[in-house]
Enzyme design. Sequence first.
Site, PDB file in Angstrom:
ATOM      1  N   SER A 226       3.168  -5.759  -4.974  1.00 55.25           N
ATOM      2  CA  SER A 226       3.811  -5.832  -3.662  1.00 55.25           C
ATOM      3  C   SER A 226       3.938  -7.275  -3.214  1.00 55.25           C
ATOM      4  O   SER A 226       3.174  -8.151  -3.602  1.00 55.25           O
ATOM      5  CB  SER A 226       2.993  -5.048  -2.638  1.00 55.25           C
ATOM      6  OG  SER A 226       3.210  -3.677  -2.824  1.00 55.25           O
TER       7      SER A 226
ATOM      8  N   CYS B  94      -0.729  -6.193  -7.299  1.00 53.93           N
ATOM      9  CA  CYS B  94      -1.106  -5.442  -8.505  1.00 53.93           C
ATOM     10  C   CYS B  94      -0.654  -6.095  -9.800  1.00 53.93           C
ATOM     11  O   CYS B  94      -1.117  -5.713 -10.880  1.00 53.93           O
ATOM     12  CB  CYS B  94      -0.518  -4.041  -8.453  1.00 53.93           C
ATOM     13  SG  CYS B  94      -1.133  -3.094  -7.084  1.00 53.93           S
TER      14      CYS B  94
ATOM     15  N   LYS C 260       9.208   8.711 -10.367  1.00 56.97           N
ATOM     16  CA  LYS C 260      10.432   8.218  -9.691  1.00 56.97           C
ATOM     17  C   LYS C 260      10.995   7.020 -10.461  1.00 56.97           C
ATOM     18  O   LYS C 260      12.199   6.883 -10.635  1.00 56.97           O
ATOM     19  CB  LYS C 260      10.094   7.767  -8.265  1.00 56.97           C
ATOM     20  CG  LYS C 260       9.839   8.881  -7.248  1.00 56.97           C
ATOM     21  CD  LYS C 260       9.494   8.234  -5.898  1.00 56.97           C
ATOM     22  CE  LYS C 260       8.878   9.184  -4.898  1.00 56.97           C
ATOM     23  NZ  LYS C 260       9.787  10.145  -4.322  1.00 56.97           N
TER      24      LYS C 260
ATOM     25  N   THR D  37      -3.969   7.814  -1.630  1.00 55.53           N
ATOM     26  CA  THR D  37      -3.577   6.959  -2.762  1.00 55.53           C
ATOM     27  C   THR D  37      -4.587   5.825  -2.978  1.00 55.53           C
ATOM     28  O   THR D  37      -4.230   4.773  -3.502  1.00 55.53           O
ATOM     29  CB  THR D  37      -2.144   6.384  -2.588  1.00 55.53           C
ATOM     30  OG1 THR D  37      -2.114   5.505  -1.453  1.00 55.53           O
ATOM     31  CG2 THR D  37      -1.123   7.470  -2.395  1.00 55.53           C
TER      32      THR D  37
ATOM     33  N   HIS E 269       3.355   0.774 -13.467  1.00 52.09           N
ATOM     34  CA  HIS E 269       2.295   0.625 -12.463  1.00 52.09           C
ATOM     35  C   HIS E 269       2.256   1.931 -11.665  1.00 52.09           C
ATOM     36  O   HIS E 269       3.277   2.421 -11.198  1.00 52.09           O
ATOM     37  CB  HIS E 269       2.608  -0.557 -11.540  1.00 52.09           C
ATOM     38  CG  HIS E 269       1.747  -0.565 -10.319  1.00 52.09           C
ATOM     39  ND1 HIS E 269       0.367  -0.550 -10.393  1.00 52.09           N
ATOM     40  CD2 HIS E 269       2.050  -0.556  -8.996  1.00 52.09           C
ATOM     41  CE1 HIS E 269      -0.135  -0.543  -9.170  1.00 52.09           C
ATOM     42  NE2 HIS E 269       0.865  -0.542  -8.304  1.00 52.09           N
TER      43      HIS E 269
ATOM     44  N   SER F 266       7.857   0.316   0.610  1.00 55.83           N
ATOM     45  CA  SER F 266       7.225  -0.114  -0.644  1.00 55.83           C
ATOM     46  C   SER F 266       7.813   0.642  -1.839  1.00 55.83           C
ATOM     47  O   SER F 266       7.980   0.075  -2.921  1.00 55.83           O
ATOM     48  CB  SER F 266       5.697   0.043  -0.581  1.00 55.83           C
ATOM     49  OG  SER F 266       5.313   1.393  -0.643  1.00 55.83           O
TER      50      SER F 266
ATOM     51  N   GLU G  41      -7.395  -8.027  -6.157  1.00 57.51           N
ATOM     52  CA  GLU G  41      -7.048  -8.130  -4.733  1.00 57.51           C
ATOM     53  C   GLU G  41      -8.291  -7.871  -3.905  1.00 57.51           C
ATOM     54  O   GLU G  41      -8.212  -7.737  -2.693  1.00 57.51           O
ATOM     55  CB  GLU G  41      -5.997  -7.087  -4.365  1.00 57.51           C
ATOM     56  CG  GLU G  41      -4.744  -7.155  -5.173  1.00 57.51           C
ATOM     57  CD  GLU G  41      -3.760  -6.087  -4.754  1.00 57.51           C
ATOM     58  OE1 GLU G  41      -3.521  -5.903  -3.550  1.00 57.51           O
ATOM     59  OE2 GLU G  41      -3.236  -5.405  -5.651  1.00 57.51           O
TER      60      GLU G  41
HETATM   61  P1  HMG Z   1       3.665  10.286   3.265  1.00 61.26           P
HETATM   62  O1  HMG Z   1       4.689   9.791   4.217  1.00 61.26           O
HETATM   63  O2  HMG Z   1       2.475  10.923   3.866  1.00 61.26           O
HETATM   64  O3  HMG Z   1       4.212  11.338   2.261  1.00 61.26           O
HETATM   65  O4  HMG Z   1       3.209   9.074   2.350  1.00 61.26           O
HETATM   66  P2  HMG Z   1       5.677  12.027   2.160  1.00 61.26           P
HETATM   67  O5  HMG Z   1       5.932  12.817   3.377  1.00 61.26           O
HETATM   68  O6  HMG Z   1       6.718  11.029   1.705  1.00 61.26           O
HETATM   69  O7  HMG Z   1       5.351  13.036   0.962  1.00 61.26           O
HETATM   70  C1  HMG Z   1       5.053  12.557  -0.303  1.00 61.26           C
HETATM   71  C2  HMG Z   1       5.666  13.517  -1.323  1.00 61.26           C
HETATM   72  O8  HMG Z   1       5.001  14.777  -1.213  1.00 61.26           O
HETATM   73  C3  HMG Z   1       7.140  13.781  -1.098  1.00 61.26           C
HETATM   74  O9  HMG Z   1       7.717  13.899  -2.384  1.00 61.26           O
HETATM   75  C4  HMG Z   1       7.143  15.140  -0.399  1.00 61.26           C
HETATM   76  O10 HMG Z   1       8.335  15.888  -0.583  1.00 61.26           O
HETATM   77  C5  HMG Z   1       5.961  15.809  -1.108  1.00 61.26           C
HETATM   78  P3  HMG Z   1       9.039  13.055  -2.765  1.00 61.26           P
HETATM   79  O11 HMG Z   1      10.098  13.518  -1.836  1.00 61.26           O
HETATM   80  O12 HMG Z   1       8.697  11.594  -2.529  1.00 61.26           O
HETATM   81  O13 HMG Z   1       9.263  13.370  -4.197  1.00 61.26           O
HETATM   82  N1  HMG Z   1       5.334  16.914  -0.342  1.00 61.26           N
HETATM   83  C6  HMG Z   1       4.939  18.065  -0.900  1.00 61.26           C
HETATM   84  N2  HMG Z   1       5.010  18.537  -2.164  1.00 61.26           N
HETATM   85  C7  HMG Z   1       4.489  19.759  -2.428  1.00 61.26           C
HETATM   86  N3  HMG Z   1       3.914  20.573  -1.463  1.00 61.26           N
HETATM   87  C8  HMG Z   1       3.832  20.137  -0.196  1.00 61.26           C
HETATM   88  C9  HMG Z   1       4.354  18.842   0.141  1.00 61.26           C
HETATM   89  N4  HMG Z   1       4.429  18.129   1.279  1.00 61.26           N
HETATM   90  C10 HMG Z   1       5.029  16.951   0.968  1.00 61.26           C
HETATM   91  N5  HMG Z   1       3.264  20.919   0.722  1.00 61.26           N
HETATM   92  C11 HMG Z   1       3.228   7.365   0.694  1.00 61.26           C
HETATM   93  C12 HMG Z   1       3.482   8.837   0.977  1.00 61.26           C
HETATM   94  C13 HMG Z   1       3.293   7.133  -0.804  1.00 61.26           C
HETATM   95  C14 HMG Z   1       4.327   6.541   1.380  1.00 61.26           C
HETATM   96  C15 HMG Z   1       1.827   6.970   1.232  1.00 61.26           C
HETATM   97  O14 HMG Z   1       0.830   7.666   0.535  1.00 61.26           O
HETATM   98  C16 HMG Z   1       1.531   5.479   1.161  1.00 61.26           C
HETATM   99  O15 HMG Z   1       1.922   4.707   2.044  1.00 61.26           O
HETATM  100  N6  HMG Z   1       0.816   5.022   0.066  1.00 61.26           N
HETATM  101  C17 HMG Z   1       0.480   3.610  -0.128  1.00 61.26           C
HETATM  102  C18 HMG Z   1       1.670   2.781  -0.546  1.00 61.26           C
HETATM  103  C19 HMG Z   1       2.103   3.001  -1.972  1.00 61.26           C
HETATM  104  O16 HMG Z   1       1.371   3.496  -2.782  1.00 61.26           O
HETATM  105  N7  HMG Z   1       3.341   2.552  -2.296  1.00 61.26           N
HETATM  106  C20 HMG Z   1       3.858   2.638  -3.634  1.00 61.26           C
HETATM  107  C21 HMG Z   1       4.793   1.482  -4.004  1.00 61.26           C
HETATM  108  S1  HMG Z   1       4.047  -0.102  -3.630  1.00 61.26           S
HETATM  109  C22 HMG Z   1       2.986  -0.424  -4.971  1.00 61.26           C
HETATM  110  O17 HMG Z   1       3.027   0.254  -5.950  1.00 61.26           O
HETATM  111  C23 HMG Z   1       2.026  -1.568  -4.819  1.00 61.26           C
HETATM  112  C24 HMG Z   1       0.593  -1.182  -4.479  1.00 61.26           C
HETATM  113  O18 HMG Z   1      -0.036  -0.621  -5.616  1.00 61.26           O
HETATM  114  C25 HMG Z   1      -0.161  -2.415  -3.979  1.00 61.26           C
HETATM  115  C26 HMG Z   1      -0.138  -3.691  -4.767  1.00 61.26           C
HETATM  116  O19 HMG Z   1       0.842  -4.094  -5.375  1.00 61.26           O
HETATM  117  O20 HMG Z   1      -1.141  -4.392  -4.663  1.00 61.26           O
HETATM  118  C27 HMG Z   1       0.523  -0.122  -3.382  1.00 61.26           C
END
Ligand code: HMG
Length: 410
Positions: A310, A116, A247, A157, A238, A206, A84
């Site tokens: 994605s 990906c 998850k 990430t 992935h 996502s 990508e």
């Molecule tokens: P966010 O909104 O900042 O995080 O973004 P959050 O508030 O959802 O917190 C994340 C986790 O941390 C949660 O756990 C919280 O509870 C925990 P969960 O409920 O999900 O199990 N947390 C804590 N834990 C311990 N101590 C603390 C604490 N505070 C919070 N103090 C998000 C998270 C992944 C959405 C963001 O990083 C993002 O947008 N990342 C990029 C997108 C992504 O990776 N998506 C994954 C699926 S898509 C995919 O895999 C394709 C991709 O690789 C691209 C492609 O295909 O080319 C991305």
Amino acid sequence: MISPVTPIGIEALSLYAPPFYLDLDDLGKARGVDPRKYRVGLAQDEMAMCPPDEDAVTMGAAAAAAALRQVDASKIGVVMLATESGIDQSKAGAIYIHGLLDLPRACWCFELKQACCSSTMGLHTALALVAQRPDRKVLVVASDIARYGLGTPGEPTQGAGAVAMVISAEPRLVAFDTAVGSYTADEMDFWRPNYLREAQVDGKHSIRVYLEALEHAWRDYREQGGAPYASLDRFCYHLPFNKMGQKAHQHLARISHGEAPQAGMAEAQAYGRRIGNTYTASLYVGLASLLETDPEDLTGRRIGFFSYGSGCMGSFFSGRVMPGYREALDAERHHRLLHDRHRLSIGTYEAWHRHDLPEDGSDYETPRVSDGPFRLAGIRDHQRQYERVETAPAASDLAEAETEVALADA
Ligand code: HMG
């Protein structure tokens, strides 16, 4: 139905990660975020950072050079680059890699795209090409720089790295089953328009779409005659961040009415915790991590793979670990690669993140920073200039160059 008559699969598998990383504790401190959110919430510790003189081609060539040391490279008849982070709209990055590695001229070279999972489309295509002509080997390279905006939720990430797999009728690591589950849906969860350097993402969406794709691809895999859930011994997902794999594992267990076995899960995620998201390479970084760190002998064990891209596409498939696989691993090199990296300061990380090659057509000489085997020396007449690095710079030179780039771009 499950296994092909002649086993076809991975003969060699090598990784490359750039020699720099950011510790996520440093990122947490700089962004005022509790580092446990990254280490526990996302299950990530570090992320690899690509220096200004590396790109998808240099990283891919470095991984491929290592993989080819283990096979008869004169048999390579196809080179694919899944990425990508492409460097040209027309010429395939695979041709640059082919040239850097001096591969046979009787060869096809092309680039693949579907977020990906294009590496997995490359793998499935390679299996078919080898089935058609078992005397030829196919080099599948996956190489990417995962990049989100500074200060955005996606920032922790990020990552960078490459994987190279030689697919042949003499698999020494994994032979694949014929059943493959597929899923496609038109979604806007993550994308990067041509005019943007950083990915756009609807993070929560996502995650939902990833799990939906897993469910559909799994059901299709079963309908195509894929192995029952209970007969899968290990799982590779992935891994955009490791928590996503956890998850996914829980979700698959739930829809299959089974337990989510934990054997091998931490091992499959060990390298990803330190490298971060490598987009197309991520699933196969996980496979290398599993094979190289799982203390159990995995010979004959069946691995379930879920590839997600994605936009979106999912593929569920499986394969068996070959007898004697441990002798065919590149584990020592990988451990050294991860161990010898330099920890970046947050200032240098941010300067590199902002740094970009000129887009106005002017010539450019790239500062020498990387100690990888290939580097991007610059741009001349709109052409990227790549070079093979014969002697790596000393660590002190690296630190100096690192500072220079940081200062020049601050
Ligand atoms: P966010 O909104 O900042 O995080 O973004 P959050 O508030 O959802 O917190 C994340 C986790 O941390 C949660 O756990 C919280 O509870 C925990 P969960 O409920 O999900 O199990 N947390 C804590 N834990 C311990 N101590 C603390 C604490 N505070 C919070 N103090 C998000 C998270 C992944 C959405 C963001 O990083 C993002 O947008 N990342 C990029 C997108 C992504 O990776 N998506 C994954 C699926 S898509 C995919 O895999 C394709 C991709 O690789 C691209 C492609 O295909 O080319 C991305």
